[in-house]
Design a protein around this motif. Structure first.
Motif, PDB file in Angstrom:
ATOM      1  N   PHE A 179       0.819  -1.209   0.000  1.00 32.30           N
ATOM      2  CA  PHE A 179       0.000   0.000   0.000  1.00 32.30           C
ATOM      3  C   PHE A 179       0.858   1.267   0.000  1.00 32.30           C
ATOM      4  CE2 PHE A 179      -2.457  -3.160   2.546  1.00 32.30           C
ATOM      5  CZ  PHE A 179      -3.426  -3.427   1.573  1.00 32.30           C
ATOM      6  N   TYR A 180       0.204   2.377  -0.396  1.00 35.73           N
ATOM      7  CA  TYR A 180       0.850   3.690  -0.344  1.00 35.73           C
ATOM      8  C   TYR A 180       0.710   4.261   1.065  1.00 35.73           C
ATOM      9  CZ  TYR A 180       0.507   3.819  -5.518  1.00 35.73           C
ATOM     10  OH  TYR A 180       0.606   3.569  -6.862  1.00 35.73           O
ATOM     11  N   ASP A 181       1.433   3.742   2.030  1.00 39.44           N
ATOM     12  CA  ASP A 181       1.283   4.268   3.379  1.00 39.44           C
ATOM     13  C   ASP A 181       2.631   4.449   4.083  1.00 39.44           C
ATOM     14  OD1 ASP A 181       1.963   1.642   3.945  1.00 39.44           O
ATOM     15  OD2 ASP A 181       0.109   1.156   4.990  1.00 39.44           O
ATOM     16  N   TYR A 182       2.590   5.153   5.182  1.00 39.80           N
ATOM     17  CA  TYR A 182       3.778   5.496   5.956  1.00 39.80           C
ATOM     18  C   TYR A 182       4.539   4.241   6.387  1.00 39.80           C
ATOM     19  CZ  TYR A 182       6.502   7.794   9.688  1.00 39.80           C
ATOM     20  OH  TYR A 182       7.504   8.271  10.494  1.00 39.80           O
ATOM     21  N   THR A 183       3.804   3.224   6.826  1.00 39.98           N
ATOM     22  CA  THR A 183       4.431   1.987   7.287  1.00 39.98           C
ATOM     23  C   THR A 183       5.234   1.326   6.179  1.00 39.98           C
ATOM     24  OG1 THR A 183       2.659   1.630   8.890  1.00 39.98           O
ATOM     25  CG2 THR A 183       3.977  -0.280   8.287  1.00 39.98           C
ATOM     26  N   ALA A 184       4.722   1.385   4.951  1.00 45.94           N
ATOM     27  CA  ALA A 184       5.466   0.823   3.818  1.00 45.94           C
ATOM     28  C   ALA A 184       6.802   1.529   3.649  1.00 45.94           C
ATOM     29  CB  ALA A 184       4.636   0.946   2.546  1.00 45.94           C
ATOM     30  N   GLY A 185       6.829   2.838   3.887  1.00 38.62           N
ATOM     31  CA  GLY A 185       8.074   3.589   3.781  1.00 38.62           C
ATOM     32  C   GLY A 185       9.081   3.182   4.846  1.00 38.62           C
ATOM     33  N   VAL A 186       8.589   2.982   6.058  1.00 36.36           N
ATOM     34  CA  VAL A 186       9.475   2.575   7.154  1.00 36.36           C
ATOM     35  C   VAL A 186      10.096   1.208   6.867  1.00 36.36           C
ATOM     36  CG1 VAL A 186       9.534   1.909   9.591  1.00 36.36           C
ATOM     37  CG2 VAL A 186       8.273   3.954   8.884  1.00 36.36           C
ATOM     38  N   LYS A 187       9.250   0.240   6.566  1.00 35.32           N
ATOM     39  CA  LYS A 187       9.741  -1.122   6.312  1.00 35.32           C
ATOM     40  C   LYS A 187      10.608  -1.177   5.056  1.00 35.32           C
ATOM     41  CE  LYS A 187       5.842  -3.459   8.568  1.00 35.32           C
ATOM     42  NZ  LYS A 187       4.673  -4.364   8.367  1.00 35.32           N
ATOM     43  N   GLY A 188      10.151  -0.483   4.010  1.00 30.43           N
ATOM     44  CA  GLY A 188      10.892  -0.515   2.753  1.00 30.43           C
ATOM     45  C   GLY A 188      12.266   0.115   2.860  1.00 30.43           C
ATOM     46  N   MET A 189      12.361   1.227   3.581  1.00 30.81           N
ATOM     47  CA  MET A 189      13.649   1.910   3.723  1.00 30.81           C
ATOM     48  C   MET A 189      14.626   1.077   4.541  1.00 30.81           C
ATOM     49  SD  MET A 189      14.965   4.712   2.564  1.00 30.81           S
ATOM     50  CE  MET A 189      16.524   3.892   2.251  1.00 30.81           C
ATOM     51  N   ARG A 190      14.135   0.423   5.565  1.00 29.98           N
ATOM     52  CA  ARG A 190      15.018  -0.455   6.338  1.00 29.98           C
ATOM     53  C   ARG A 190      15.564  -1.583   5.480  1.00 29.98           C
ATOM     54  NH1 ARG A 190      11.085  -0.490  11.672  1.00 29.98           N
ATOM     55  NH2 ARG A 190      11.899   1.449  12.605  1.00 29.98           N
ATOM     56  N   GLU A 191      14.695  -2.135   4.635  1.00 31.20           N
ATOM     57  CA  GLU A 191      15.140  -3.218   3.753  1.00 31.20           C
ATOM     58  C   GLU A 191      16.146  -2.715   2.726  1.00 31.20           C
ATOM     59  OE1 GLU A 191      15.617  -6.898   2.012  1.00 31.20           O
ATOM     60  OE2 GLU A 191      14.740  -6.356   3.953  1.00 31.20           O
ATOM     61  N   LEU A 192      15.895  -1.534   2.156  1.00 26.08           N
ATOM     62  CA  LEU A 192      16.840  -0.981   1.178  1.00 26.08           C
ATOM     63  C   LEU A 192      18.213  -0.744   1.805  1.00 26.08           C
ATOM     64  CD1 LEU A 192      14.861   1.639  -0.972  1.00 26.08           C
ATOM     65  CD2 LEU A 192      15.999  -0.439  -1.777  1.00 26.08           C
ATOM     66  N   LEU A 193      18.242  -0.188   3.000  1.00 23.44           N
ATOM     67  CA  LEU A 193      19.527   0.081   3.656  1.00 23.44           C
ATOM     68  C   LEU A 193      20.262  -1.217   3.992  1.00 23.44           C
ATOM     69  CD1 LEU A 193      18.679   3.048   6.055  1.00 23.44           C
ATOM     70  CD2 LEU A 193      20.037   3.110   3.947  1.00 23.44           C
ATOM     71  N   SER A 194      19.514  -2.267   4.301  1.00 26.72           N
ATOM     72  CA  SER A 194      20.179  -3.549   4.576  1.00 26.72           C
ATOM     73  C   SER A 194      20.767  -4.151   3.310  1.00 26.72           C
ATOM     74  CB  SER A 194      19.195  -4.530   5.215  1.00 26.72           C
ATOM     75  OG  SER A 194      18.217  -4.970   4.279  1.00 26.72           O
ATOM     76  N   ARG A 195      20.113  -3.917   2.174  1.00 25.28           N
ATOM     77  CA  ARG A 195      20.612  -4.438   0.906  1.00 25.28           C
ATOM     78  C   ARG A 195      21.762  -3.591   0.349  1.00 25.28           C
ATOM     79  NH1 ARG A 195      15.181  -5.798  -2.727  1.00 25.28           N
ATOM     80  NH2 ARG A 195      14.039  -7.000  -1.139  1.00 25.28           N
ATOM     81  N   ALA A 196      21.669  -2.282   0.563  1.00 30.51           N
ATOM     82  CA  ALA A 196      22.648  -1.369  -0.055  1.00 30.51           C
ATOM     83  C   ALA A 196      22.953  -0.228   0.908  1.00 30.51           C
ATOM     84  CB  ALA A 196      22.106  -0.832  -1.376  1.00 30.51           C
ATOM     85  N   PRO A 197      23.878  -0.436   1.855  1.00 31.44           N
ATOM     86  CA  PRO A 197      24.228   0.637   2.802  1.00 31.44           C
ATOM     87  C   PRO A 197      24.770   1.890   2.126  1.00 31.44           C
ATOM     88  CG  PRO A 197      25.053  -1.495   3.546  1.00 31.44           C
ATOM     89  CD  PRO A 197      24.590  -1.688   2.146  1.00 31.44           C
ATOM     90  N   ASP A 198      25.281   1.738   0.881  1.00 28.88           N
ATOM     91  CA  ASP A 198      25.832   2.885   0.170  1.00 28.88           C
ATOM     92  C   ASP A 198      24.792   3.612  -0.693  1.00 28.88           C
ATOM     93  OD1 ASP A 198      25.518   0.738  -1.563  1.00 28.88           O
ATOM     94  OD2 ASP A 198      27.301   1.230  -2.763  1.00 28.88           O
ATOM     95  N   LEU A 199      23.552   3.297  -0.494  1.00 32.25           N
ATOM     96  CA  LEU A 199      22.475   3.930  -1.260  1.00 32.25           C
ATOM     97  C   LEU A 199      22.544   5.453  -1.122  1.00 32.25           C
ATOM     98  CD1 LEU A 199      19.855   2.608  -2.681  1.00 32.25           C
ATOM     99  CD2 LEU A 199      18.650   3.430  -0.659  1.00 32.25           C
ATOM    100  N   ASP A 200      22.405   6.177  -2.242  1.00 32.59           N
ATOM    101  CA  ASP A 200      22.431   7.646  -2.145  1.00 32.59           C
ATOM    102  C   ASP A 200      21.226   8.316  -2.799  1.00 32.59           C
ATOM    103  OD1 ASP A 200      23.020   7.262  -4.812  1.00 32.59           O
ATOM    104  OD2 ASP A 200      24.927   8.341  -4.775  1.00 32.59           O
ATOM    105  N   GLY A 201      20.249   7.531  -3.233  1.00 33.12           N
ATOM    106  CA  GLY A 201      19.037   8.089  -3.811  1.00 33.12           C
ATOM    107  C   GLY A 201      17.874   7.134  -3.624  1.00 33.12           C
TER     108      GLY A 201
END
Length: 337
Positions: free
Chosen positions: A228-250
């Motif tokens: 869904f397009y919700d705040y919780t999706a952003g929290v969970k998704g961002m944590r997953e992205l940072l775990s996959r790519a700590p060097d993420l810059d965008g």
């Protein structure tokens, strides 16, 4: 007794008796049928004399019209309250329907039981048409609308239907591509996406725009999916992205609410926005201005979308066959990127 008589609502019987005609003749005048000029003049004079006010509900029953349009939101109850876009679309639709003297009936579909209940309601003829928000692929409600031939408008292009149904929306793919290209032009090299609502045209199109913008640089490992397009999706998704790519810059978040959740996680992780990570959202909703820094995003004209959706339904009720409408959705650049 006399006081009660004065307060009694005048009826067709009163009109007929005063005009000296039958009740059937009065009914033909009220429903647009043919009568002689002499009879029509007498009936109109009688209506004014007795103070008769037509019963709109009864007339609509005869005409098989309800003067109501359903506003169907195919989202969880929690998201309906959280998503400012849905609220703005609803307000725009309600305003247009009100001007046309139609009532808007809000119908929320959040479960199989809701689906069955709303399907029965639509089949019962309680609304003359429907506006559908957040239709998913293979959604049973859209099948019901299609099979009934009910005048309807989809917000976003409708998926997999048996008949053509008008829709109003924006170019989600093109706007997302323009936004992500601009993000990449700020020097970002590792850009990920929190891709929400991929079972809807808007979510799938935003992912397609993201993919097109990055071209050969697109990395599927840097796409995290959310329902869904919700705040919780952003929290969970961002944590997953940072775990996959700590060097993420965008990061491209599929909506402003998703971006707000992502921003909170970046802040907790000590990743400053925009100096360390450029972040962009989508919708230009109230979420975009609540955050610090405010979000770069795509403007979605939600209230206008609702008004156009209502107009398209009303035109179908009147027998027209309108074409789909695509509204402008420009990039709005702010401090988050």
């Amino acid at each position: 007794m006399a006081g009660r008589d004065r307060q009694r609502r005048a009826t067709v019987h009163d009109v007929a008796a005063t005009a000296g005609v039958s009740r059937g003749t009065v009914s033909r005048v009220l429903n647009g049928g043919y009568v002689s000029a002499e009879a029509r003049t007498a009936i109109e004079a009688a209506i004014a004399s007795v103070g008769y006010v037509p019963n709109t509900a009864a007339r609509n029953l005869v005409r098989r019209r309800s003067q109501a349009v359903g506003f169907l939101t195919l989202e969880p109850h929690s998201l309906l309250l959280e998503d400012p876009n849905i609220g703005s679309i609803m307000l725009g639709a309600n305003e247009a329907l009100s001007i046309a003297d139609h009532q808007m009936v809000s119908l929320v579909v959040d479960s199989a039981r809701d689906t069955e209940r709303v399907a029965r309601y639509l089949r019962g003829g309680f609304v003359d048409g429907a506006i559908v928000v957040s239709a998913r692929t293979h959604d049973p409600i859209t099948r019901v609308i299609s099979s009934l031939g009910l005048p309807a408008t989809f917000v976003g292009h409708p998926p997999d239907l048996d008949r053509e149904i008008p829709w109003v929306g924006i170019d989600n793919a093109g706007s997302a591509e323009a936004l992500v290209r601009r993000l990449a032009e700020t020097g970002r090299r590792r850009i990920g996406m929190i891709a929400a609502a991929l079972d809807r045209d808007s979510g799938a199109d935003r992912l397609a725009g993201f993919t097109a913008a990055l071209g050969a640089r697109f990395d599927p490992a840097l796409v995290v999916e959310a329902p869904f397009y919700d705040y919780t999706a952003g929290v969970k998704g961002m944590r997953e992205l940072l775990s996959r790519a700590p060097d993420l810059d965008g990061v491209f978040a599929a909506s402003d609410a998703v971006a707000a959740g992502a921003l909170e996680v970046l802040r907790e992780a000590g990743r400053a926005v925009p100096s360390a990570v450029g972040l962009v959202g989508f919708d230009d909703s109230t979420w975009a201005l609540r955050t610090l820094p405010p979000l770069s995003t795509v403007h979605q004209p939600a209230r206008e979308i609702g008004a156009v959706a209502a107009d398209l339904v009303l035109r179908q009720i009147d027998g027209e066959h309108p074409e789909p409408v695509v509204l402008p959705s420009p990039v709005v650049w702010r401090a988050s990127a």
